[in-house]
Design a protein around this motif. Sequence first.
Motif, PDB file in Angstrom:
ATOM      1  N   SER A 151       0.757  -1.388   0.082  1.00 59.13           N
ATOM      2  CA  SER A 151       0.097  -0.141  -0.097  1.00 59.13           C
ATOM      3  C   SER A 151       0.939   1.400   0.004  1.00 59.13           C
ATOM      4  O   SER A 151       0.528   2.396  -0.662  1.00 59.13           O
ATOM      5  N   ILE A 152       2.082   1.116   0.770  1.00 63.33           N
ATOM      6  CA  ILE A 152       3.000   2.286   0.671  1.00 63.33           C
ATOM      7  C   ILE A 152       3.426   2.731  -0.570  1.00 63.33           C
ATOM      8  O   ILE A 152       3.368   3.817  -1.202  1.00 63.33           O
ATOM      9  N   LEU A 153       3.894   1.498  -1.338  1.00 63.54           N
ATOM     10  CA  LEU A 153       4.409   1.811  -2.842  1.00 63.54           C
ATOM     11  C   LEU A 153       3.463   2.147  -3.678  1.00 63.54           C
ATOM     12  O   LEU A 153       3.808   3.068  -4.454  1.00 63.54           O
ATOM     13  N   ILE A 154       2.271   1.916  -3.564  1.00 64.94           N
ATOM     14  CA  ILE A 154       1.221   2.145  -4.459  1.00 64.94           C
ATOM     15  C   ILE A 154       0.815   3.883  -4.291  1.00 64.94           C
ATOM     16  O   ILE A 154       0.741   4.478  -5.256  1.00 64.94           O
ATOM     17  N   GLU A 155       0.953   3.997  -2.937  1.00 64.99           N
ATOM     18  CA  GLU A 155       0.550   5.631  -2.418  1.00 64.99           C
ATOM     19  C   GLU A 155       1.861   6.480  -3.072  1.00 64.99           C
ATOM     20  O   GLU A 155       1.600   7.635  -3.550  1.00 64.99           O
ATOM     21  N   LEU A 156       3.118   6.112  -3.117  1.00 64.93           N
ATOM     22  CA  LEU A 156       4.219   6.811  -3.480  1.00 64.93           C
ATOM     23  C   LEU A 156       4.237   6.928  -4.906  1.00 64.93           C
ATOM     24  O   LEU A 156       4.388   8.005  -5.388  1.00 64.93           O
ATOM     25  N   GLU A 157       3.454   5.779  -5.698  1.00 66.16           N
ATOM     26  CA  GLU A 157       3.352   5.801  -7.149  1.00 66.16           C
ATOM     27  C   GLU A 157       2.141   7.089  -7.588  1.00 66.16           C
ATOM     28  O   GLU A 157       2.670   7.853  -8.512  1.00 66.16           O
ATOM     29  N   LYS A 158       1.184   6.759  -6.782  1.00 64.14           N
ATOM     30  CA  LYS A 158       0.306   7.786  -6.764  1.00 64.14           C
ATOM     31  C   LYS A 158       0.683   9.393  -6.856  1.00 64.14           C
ATOM     32  O   LYS A 158       0.272  10.248  -7.529  1.00 64.14           O
ATOM     33  N   TRP A 159       1.363   9.444  -5.648  1.00 64.46           N
ATOM     34  CA  TRP A 159       1.864  10.811  -5.237  1.00 64.46           C
ATOM     35  C   TRP A 159       2.908  11.374  -6.387  1.00 64.46           C
ATOM     36  O   TRP A 159       2.622  12.575  -6.601  1.00 64.46           O
ATOM     37  N   GLY A 160       3.667  10.481  -6.871  1.00 63.04           N
ATOM     38  CA  GLY A 160       4.760  10.771  -7.892  1.00 63.04           C
ATOM     39  C   GLY A 160       4.256  11.151  -9.248  1.00 63.04           C
ATOM     40  O   GLY A 160       4.503  12.151  -9.933  1.00 63.04           O
ATOM     41  N   GLU A 161       3.086  10.425  -9.596  1.00 62.06           N
ATOM     42  CA  GLU A 161       2.388  10.854 -10.920  1.00 62.06           C
ATOM     43  C   GLU A 161       1.735  12.147 -10.487  1.00 62.06           C
ATOM     44  O   GLU A 161       1.384  12.897 -11.880  1.00 62.06           O
ATOM     45  N   LEU A 162       1.082  12.401  -9.603  1.00 61.98           N
ATOM     46  CA  LEU A 162       0.340  13.610  -9.178  1.00 61.98           C
ATOM     47  C   LEU A 162       1.279  14.843  -9.337  1.00 61.98           C
ATOM     48  O   LEU A 162       0.902  15.856  -9.720  1.00 61.98           O
ATOM     49  N   HIS A 163       2.617  14.835  -8.789  1.00 64.62           N
ATOM     50  CA  HIS A 163       3.413  15.680  -8.603  1.00 64.62           C
ATOM     51  C   HIS A 163       4.639  15.895  -9.371  1.00 64.62           C
ATOM     52  O   HIS A 163       5.468  16.843  -9.430  1.00 64.62           O
ATOM     53  N   LYS A 164       4.939  15.048 -10.394  1.00 63.64           N
ATOM     54  CA  LYS A 164       6.227  14.872 -11.103  1.00 63.64           C
ATOM     55  C   LYS A 164       5.916  16.003 -11.989  1.00 63.64           C
ATOM     56  O   LYS A 164       5.032  16.323 -12.731  1.00 63.64           O
ATOM     57  N   GLU A 165       7.192  16.547 -12.609  1.00 68.30           N
ATOM     58  CA  GLU A 165       7.023  17.765 -13.601  1.00 68.30           C
ATOM     59  C   GLU A 165       7.199  17.265 -14.848  1.00 68.30           C
ATOM     60  O   GLU A 165       7.957  16.044 -15.159  1.00 68.30           O
TER      61      GLU A 165
END
Length: 115
Positions: free
Chosen positions: A100-114
């Motif tokens: 679940s942590i890895l999935i949330e990190l992926e979501k966060w990265g997709e949302l905030h990456k430049e």
Amino acid sequence: MRKKSSTNTLNKKNLEADCGMAYTMAILSGRWKLSILAFLIDGKLRYGELKKKLPAISERMLITQLKELQADGLITRIAYPEIPPRVEYQLTEKGATLKSILIELEKWGELHKEG
């Protein structure tokens, strides 16, 4: 490589012992570890399959990262006594708790990456 008795090493060890976040980041630090763990969420992968999923990683680095993840109890290495040799990697129970942590990190990265 730092001396085991250096102030820097002792401070790092104490911080990791006192802070769960510091411990987690120390275990997961490394350019490729999160990607390796994310690929293993879906199940076992052979060494060659991991290498194909990470084409920019060197053989030496992949081996090093796999050994570190194994030493930390996050993945297991399964060697089959066959010719040619076959080796698979999979998440351990401890490693699976990161899903679940890895999935949330992926979501966060997709949302905030430049870009």
